[in-house]
Design a protein around this motif. Sequence first.
Motif, PDB file in Angstrom:
ATOM      1  N   ALA A   1       1.238  -1.942  -3.949  1.00  0.00           N
ATOM      2  CA  ALA A   1       1.137  -0.517  -3.565  1.00  0.00           C
ATOM      3  C   ALA A   1       0.548  -0.442  -2.096  1.00  0.00           C
ATOM      4  CB  ALA A   1       0.082   0.159  -4.443  1.00  0.00           C
ATOM      5  N   MET A   2      -0.263  -1.406  -1.884  1.00  0.00           N
ATOM      6  CA  MET A   2      -0.798  -1.566  -0.619  1.00  0.00           C
ATOM      7  C   MET A   2      -0.012  -1.982   0.604  1.00  0.00           C
ATOM      8  SD  MET A   2      -4.225  -0.625  -0.365  1.00  0.00           S
ATOM      9  CE  MET A   2      -3.675   0.707  -1.579  1.00  0.00           C
ATOM     10  N   ALA A   3       0.910  -3.046   0.217  1.00  0.00           N
ATOM     11  CA  ALA A   3       1.889  -3.467   1.131  1.00  0.00           C
ATOM     12  C   ALA A   3       2.931  -2.233   1.577  1.00  0.00           C
ATOM     13  CB  ALA A   3       2.942  -4.639   0.620  1.00  0.00           C
ATOM     14  N   LYS A   4       3.121  -1.269   0.629  1.00  0.00           N
ATOM     15  CA  LYS A   4       4.062  -0.440   0.977  1.00  0.00           C
ATOM     16  C   LYS A   4       3.378   0.727   2.022  1.00  0.00           C
ATOM     17  CE  LYS A   4       6.438  -0.411  -3.610  1.00  0.00           C
ATOM     18  NZ  LYS A   4       7.997  -0.605  -3.172  1.00  0.00           N
ATOM     19  N   LEU A   5       2.086   0.709   2.159  1.00  0.00           N
ATOM     20  CA  LEU A   5       1.296   1.844   3.243  1.00  0.00           C
ATOM     21  C   LEU A   5       1.468   0.957   4.392  1.00  0.00           C
ATOM     22  CD1 LEU A   5      -1.975   2.310   1.024  1.00  0.00           C
ATOM     23  CD2 LEU A   5       0.203   3.948   1.405  1.00  0.00           C
ATOM     24  N   HIS A   6       1.722  -0.247   4.658  1.00  0.00           N
ATOM     25  CA  HIS A   6       1.697  -0.730   5.859  1.00  0.00           C
ATOM     26  C   HIS A   6       2.903  -0.344   6.949  1.00  0.00           C
ATOM     27  CE1 HIS A   6       1.230  -3.993   9.026  1.00  0.00           C
ATOM     28  NE2 HIS A   6       2.127  -4.658   8.899  1.00  0.00           N
ATOM     29  N   GLN A   7       2.410   0.101   7.802  1.00  0.00           N
ATOM     30  CA  GLN A   7       3.206   0.445   9.037  1.00  0.00           C
ATOM     31  C   GLN A   7       3.265  -0.460  10.243  1.00  0.00           C
ATOM     32  OE1 GLN A   7       5.752   3.006   8.627  1.00  0.00           O
ATOM     33  NE2 GLN A   7       5.000   3.175   6.498  1.00  0.00           N
ATOM     34  N   PRO A   8       4.649  -0.858  10.845  1.00  0.00           N
ATOM     35  CA  PRO A   8       5.911  -0.622  10.144  1.00  0.00           C
ATOM     36  C   PRO A   8       6.146  -1.249   8.925  1.00  0.00           C
ATOM     37  CG  PRO A   8       6.005  -2.124  11.951  1.00  0.00           C
ATOM     38  CD  PRO A   8       4.700  -1.763  11.860  1.00  0.00           C
TER      39      PRO A   8
END
Length: 469
Positions: free
Chosen positions: A154-161
């Motif tokens: 879930a945290m990885a999906k928040l990473h941008q880009p």
Amino acid sequence: MANEDIILLQQNVPTLRAEGKYKECIEESYQLLERAMPFKDYKSMLIAYYNQSASYYSIGEIELAFSSLDTYNEICQQHGDEADLLNSYNLWFVLYECSKDYEEAKKMLEESIKLAKRLKKYNVVANAYANYSHLDMIDEDYCKALEMAQIGLAMAKLHQPAKPILELRIKLNMVKALIGLNDFGHSKSLIDEMIENPLLDSFIREKAECYDLLGHLYSNMKIYRDAFEAFTQAKTLVESYNDVYLLKSIQEQRCKLCDQLADYNLGYSVQKEYIALLKEISRRELALTALRIQLKHNIASIIKKANTDYLTGLYNRNYIETTTTCWLEQASENKESLCCMVFDIDGFKSINDKYGHLYGDEILKHISKACSSMIRETDILGRYGGDEFVIILRGVSLEKGKIRAKQILEKVRSLVIVQNGKQCQVTISIGVTDNLNRTCLNFKEIFMIADRRLYKAKRNGKNKICAWD
């Protein structure tokens, strides 16, 4: 030129570590420290100590890695920023995990997660949860491991880009946990999804891990032929980037599967490959041991050079300052006395003008040798600069310090220095102080008092000792 050297070393040190040139990285880290310390360039010091610690870890010198990271942390607390602190948490985790101190490793992950969330570095947060999941699997707590991996995803999906490989790496942890929970259906669908992902064509290591996990899954399901084929796929991929330790684990699994398949011809072939691999690992470990020995010898020389005055062979200003400050702090804690003497040569400029600077250098060497014979191994004698010297006597009162100063004064006075037919006798003036009932806590404080007393001794006629203001 000095600034250019520092900038070049700042760039070289991390590059050498990234390239796996750990010996060169460690040696250049010491060079960076040598250049950075006189200027109190804390950014350079942090770069040097961090990469030094990580390189020591990579060659298996865990104690030295901890020591370098300790120093990094001290500098970081006073002069670093939050990003520097985050780096230290990540490296502490690696060292504690390597030392099998899993409780401390988890504490470092918690600190890393807390700080990385505040800084919105979600890739760091995701990796920390993945590492937490790994530690839970070591404890065989697969439910907790799966939960940590899911939070990490879930945290990885928040990473941008977006960083798809980060998500995929965390899914590898999820599969390991699911296999531990005997959830073979969900494990298989995740592995198939990852193997079919074209992203893995650019990430061979992760592709190899997928096939390794597939092998473990089939083994647990007792589908031995398919397990053997999966491990063989993993082996081929791992051989392309030469991770001998993962290869060893894969070959051990293939040997077991040959027994379970009762395929003894295949088993003989795999066993031969395994023995050849063990020989290669042994050769590498011997080479690594030789590297450690060579490195320790080289580093001892580098440290000695960094701490030594080139002319006299005594300790230099940087060593005197840092070591004395450390001793003063310890003396305050332990309620001990510490004595500082500062002396220089009376009329040294006139001697240089009359006899020349080379003769002046000989005088400095003779005085250094004479004074070295007058102090204990546990004390410090150093050249502070020019013709000024510092002596630090540990556990010595002011009264005893004055007695030692008088002995040194007389020793120097008795010297007759002859060089190229020129003969000269010299005297010195000495300022003496103690640590003032343990109120002096750094070198600058105690030096200023002794230096002030030195100049009072000169005003009083030279060739004297002054131990009062």
